[in-house]
Enzyme design. Sequence first.
Site: not given
Length: 295
Positions: A81, A112
Amino acid sequence: MTTRPTEARNPATLDLDTLPTREALARIVDEDAAAVEAVRAALPAIAEAVQLADAKLAAGGRLHYVGAGASGRLAVLDATELTPTFGVDRSLVTAHFPGGAAALVDSALDFEDSGDLGAEDLRDVTGADLVLGITASGATPYVAAALGEARRRGASTVLISCSPDPVIEAGHVIVLDTGPEALTGSTRLKAGTATKVALNAFSTALMARRGRVYSNLMIGMSVTNEKLRERAVAVVRAATGRDEAAARAALRDAGGDIEVALVALLGDAGADDARAALAEAGSVRAAVARFEGRA
């Protein structure tokens, strides 16, 4: 084995499955409110991280986010963003997620625990950069390896952890002490809320320091559709107090560049002079100051 706070059971929600819907919602939201307070308690540490990142960017470095699972997805959201909101180059802020784009949208692809991927994803980091690791547990292997590689390459490192005793090493640690989740172990809830608030605050304050904000207005936003073109006009009007016609004319002369239009109107200058002043000064306020006091 010690249970981390984010994995512990929350005594306030032991009856979650028996509550009326409205009361269940209230308990969940109450926990989220506590998450915001955890961010507030960490503001001194977040402020230090902003100053560190600002210094790195000012010297030509880059910012890297590193995270997995819900934490990593929130980091990707914040990073992506920044270009449309502040107009920064996409190469300036990079979010690293284990497994890349495919794993980002498919939680079944879970990497992960891969320290190898963490080290590999940070292979292009240099000593000029800052690497920000984000992990609810404070122990995610992908993040640990990424920060370890970053330190090996001389980069500055920051860790955001929702565990008060993270095992991951970093030069600067931000603890968001959110405690146990409303739903045991579901860190997309309270830990996720705290992480999002902290990242939003961090990046917005950083962009303000970098001159990508004027007052509380988005002056570097990417104008890609009609709604945003009208927002650009509104931003120029709000910042300068000029009417719609003047704002549209300034934007037209500036080629749609909000910052150039602002400097032109606030500094009573032509678009070319405004653009040159902005390039030299680095921010709207500093550029406008160059025109103040002219005869």
